[in-house]
Design a protein around this motif. Structure first.
Motif, PDB file in Angstrom:
ATOM      1  N   LEU A  97       0.824  -1.207   0.000  1.00  0.00           N
ATOM      2  CA  LEU A  97       0.000   0.000   0.000  1.00  0.00           C
ATOM      3  C   LEU A  97       0.861   1.261   0.000  1.00  0.00           C
ATOM      4  CD1 LEU A  97      -2.731  -1.078   2.610  1.00  0.00           C
ATOM      5  CD2 LEU A  97      -2.856  -1.166   0.105  1.00  0.00           C
ATOM      6  N   LEU A  98       0.266   2.356  -0.402  1.00  0.00           N
ATOM      7  CA  LEU A  98       0.989   3.632  -0.447  1.00  0.00           C
ATOM      8  C   LEU A  98       1.600   3.960   0.922  1.00  0.00           C
ATOM      9  CD1 LEU A  98      -1.505   5.782  -2.543  1.00  0.00           C
ATOM     10  CD2 LEU A  98       0.840   5.221  -3.193  1.00  0.00           C
ATOM     11  N   PRO A  99       2.807   4.526   0.933  1.00  0.00           N
ATOM     12  CA  PRO A  99       3.522   4.784   2.205  1.00  0.00           C
ATOM     13  C   PRO A  99       3.041   6.066   2.876  1.00  0.00           C
ATOM     14  CG  PRO A  99       4.876   5.492   0.372  1.00  0.00           C
ATOM     15  CD  PRO A  99       3.629   4.897  -0.238  1.00  0.00           C
ATOM     16  N   LEU A 100       1.810   6.053   3.363  1.00  0.00           N
ATOM     17  CA  LEU A 100       1.236   7.284   3.900  1.00  0.00           C
ATOM     18  C   LEU A 100       1.956   7.750   5.166  1.00  0.00           C
ATOM     19  CD1 LEU A 100      -2.573   6.671   3.320  1.00  0.00           C
ATOM     20  CD2 LEU A 100      -0.910   7.830   1.851  1.00  0.00           C
ATOM     21  N   ASP A 101       2.459   6.808   5.977  1.00  0.00           N
ATOM     22  CA  ASP A 101       3.202   7.228   7.179  1.00  0.00           C
ATOM     23  C   ASP A 101       4.371   8.115   6.786  1.00  0.00           C
ATOM     24  OD1 ASP A 101       1.589   5.954   8.968  1.00  0.00           O
ATOM     25  OD2 ASP A 101       2.763   4.103   9.012  1.00  0.00           O
ATOM     26  N   CYS A 135      -6.516  12.108  -5.337  1.00  0.00           N
ATOM     27  CA  CYS A 135      -7.670  11.527  -6.019  1.00  0.00           C
ATOM     28  C   CYS A 135      -7.428  10.030  -6.141  1.00  0.00           C
ATOM     29  CB  CYS A 135      -7.861  12.157  -7.398  1.00  0.00           C
ATOM     30  SG  CYS A 135      -9.341  11.567  -8.255  1.00  0.00           S
ATOM     31  N   GLY A 136      -8.453   9.253  -5.849  1.00  0.00           N
ATOM     32  CA  GLY A 136      -8.302   7.809  -5.914  1.00  0.00           C
ATOM     33  C   GLY A 136      -9.502   7.131  -5.292  1.00  0.00           C
ATOM     34  N   LEU A 196      -8.890   5.261   0.218  1.00  0.00           N
ATOM     35  CA  LEU A 196      -7.656   6.055   0.313  1.00  0.00           C
ATOM     36  C   LEU A 196      -7.981   7.487   0.722  1.00  0.00           C
ATOM     37  CD1 LEU A 196      -4.619   6.595  -0.234  1.00  0.00           C
ATOM     38  CD2 LEU A 196      -5.247   7.010  -2.634  1.00  0.00           C
ATOM     39  N   LEU A 197      -9.016   8.067   0.126  1.00  0.00           N
ATOM     40  CA  LEU A 197      -9.366   9.456   0.435  1.00  0.00           C
ATOM     41  C   LEU A 197      -9.823   9.586   1.890  1.00  0.00           C
ATOM     42  CD1 LEU A 197     -11.270  10.497  -2.808  1.00  0.00           C
ATOM     43  CD2 LEU A 197      -8.843  10.630  -2.306  1.00  0.00           C
ATOM     44  N   ASP A 198     -10.593   8.605   2.369  1.00  0.00           N
ATOM     45  CA  ASP A 198     -11.058   8.651   3.761  1.00  0.00           C
ATOM     46  C   ASP A 198      -9.876   8.618   4.734  1.00  0.00           C
ATOM     47  OD1 ASP A 198     -13.670   8.723   2.892  1.00  0.00           O
ATOM     48  OD2 ASP A 198     -14.011   6.581   3.161  1.00  0.00           O
ATOM     49  N   VAL A 199      -8.897   7.765   4.433  1.00  0.00           N
ATOM     50  CA  VAL A 199      -7.726   7.670   5.313  1.00  0.00           C
ATOM     51  C   VAL A 199      -6.956   8.977   5.323  1.00  0.00           C
ATOM     52  CG1 VAL A 199      -5.491   6.554   5.614  1.00  0.00           C
ATOM     53  CG2 VAL A 199      -7.511   5.175   5.110  1.00  0.00           C
ATOM     54  N   CYS A 257      -5.070  13.788   8.040  1.00  0.00           N
ATOM     55  CA  CYS A 257      -4.640  15.174   7.885  1.00  0.00           C
ATOM     56  C   CYS A 257      -5.395  16.137   8.790  1.00  0.00           C
ATOM     57  CB  CYS A 257      -4.797  15.602   6.428  1.00  0.00           C
ATOM     58  SG  CYS A 257      -3.607  14.809   5.310  1.00  0.00           S
ATOM     59  N   GLU A 258      -6.420  15.643   9.481  1.00  0.00           N
ATOM     60  CA  GLU A 258      -7.178  16.529  10.364  1.00  0.00           C
ATOM     61  C   GLU A 258      -6.302  17.139  11.443  1.00  0.00           C
ATOM     62  OE1 GLU A 258     -10.382  14.243  11.851  1.00  0.00           O
ATOM     63  OE2 GLU A 258     -11.671  14.534  10.092  1.00  0.00           O
TER      64      GLU A 258
END
Length: 315
Positions: free
Chosen positions: A172-176, A191-192, A196-199, A204-205
């Motif tokens: 999965l994308l390395p969001l950390d 966009c996706g 993914l957008l929910d995460v 980012c909140e």
């Protein structure tokens, strides 16, 4: 060019397979006229037998002779992408609404673009724009596999500013890594898939100094929300009506003979935004995120409601 209520009749110029399950479609005016202007992040509505479908423009905004979109064949297609892949052919005419832009590229000190699959499409003209202006930017582009990821040849020109992340190679994308210690004044555009957008929206909140912008093509799940009746007042039409639970403002307006432009009726396309004169909206559309949810200037009447007993609209 024929034009009625913002709808164009455009001709399919070409369909090109650019990745597994992905067609690049170019549309032109059958008489060779220029097309309406658009800006990075804009989308158009393509009318299909299954209803209108929204597709991001991914070509060059300076090219007024054609619109270019990328269409993924959805495994759970409701008929829209199947129609584009299996029925449309060069020379066919299609009804096109828009362009509209609810995913505008705003000023930032630096940019992080995150694409999941076909979500790369609205980001392509954004990248072109920031690169031309010499801005600081990076794209991380994930997909099921390299073979499923379109537009790789175009992205190759940007060198190491683009990080490809096929899931079958890296997971999965390395969001950390991407979101930890995000610098101030970072503009994140993603966009996706909705997951993914929910995460990203949730993570980012708590990030200070970061602005997040999401583009959704499927509506948020609103099934858990409770509807409270309220009164809608149409100032120009001098109409006052209750909006009961289970009925949208748009439905009420149409029952009163008040016409409002609309396409998706799911809070995705933004075509039914109406200005607010008084009252507080409860935004349920799939466009606004973060501070945009506090916007009291307008609302998408197809899904959004009111938190106040009265909502006065400029219509």
């Amino acid at each position: 060019m024929s034009e009625e209520e913002g709808v164009l009749d455009l001709m399919v110029e070409s369909l090109t397979r650019i990745a597994d399950g992905v067609l690049q479609v170019t549309l032109v005016d059958p008489d060779g006229y220029w097309l309406p202007e658009w800006t990075p992040g804009a989308h158009i509505d393509i009318e299909t037998p299954a209803g209108p479908r929204q597709y991001s423009l991914c070509g060059d905004p300076e090219d007024r002779t054609r619109y270019t979109i990328g269409v993924l064949r959805e495994s759970a297609s409701r008929g829209g992408s199947t129609h584009v892949h299996d029925v449309l052919r060069p020379g066919d005419l299609v009804e096109v609404g828009g362009p509209r832009n609810h995913f505008e590229l705003l000023p930032a000190k630096r940019y992080l673009f995150i694409a999941g699959g076909i979500g790369i499409t609205p980001l392509l003209p954004m990248i072109r724009d920031v690169e031309a202006r010499g801005e600081d930017w990076k794209l991380v582009y994930g997909g099921r596999s390299r073979a499923s990821m379109g537009f790789l040849e175009k992205l190759a020109a940007y060198g190491d500013k683009v990080e490809l992340w096929p899931e079958d190679e890296h997971g999965l994308l390395p969001l950390d890594r991407l979101l930890t210690d995000a610098p101030d004044d970072l503009g994140i555009y993603c966009c996706g898939p909705s997951g993914l957008l929910d995460v990203i929206e949730g993570r980012c909140e708590t990030l200070a100094g970061v602005s997040v912008h999401l583009e959704r093509f499927t509506a948020k799940d609103l099934s858990g929300l409770v509807d409270t009746p309220f009164t809608v007042i149409c100032a120009k039409s001098e109409v006052e009506r209750e909006v009961p639970a289970g009925t949208s403002v748009l439905d009420v307006l149409e029952q009163e003979g008040i016409s409002v432009s609309n396409a998706c009726r799911e809070g995705v396309c933004g075509s039914c935004e109406v200005a607010i004169l008084d009252g507080t909206p409860e935004h349920r559309d799939s466009i606004r995120v973060g501070a945009e949810l506090d916007d009291t200037s307008s609302l998408a009447v197809c899904v959004s409601r009111a938190t106040t007993p009265r909502l006065v609209l400029d219509i």
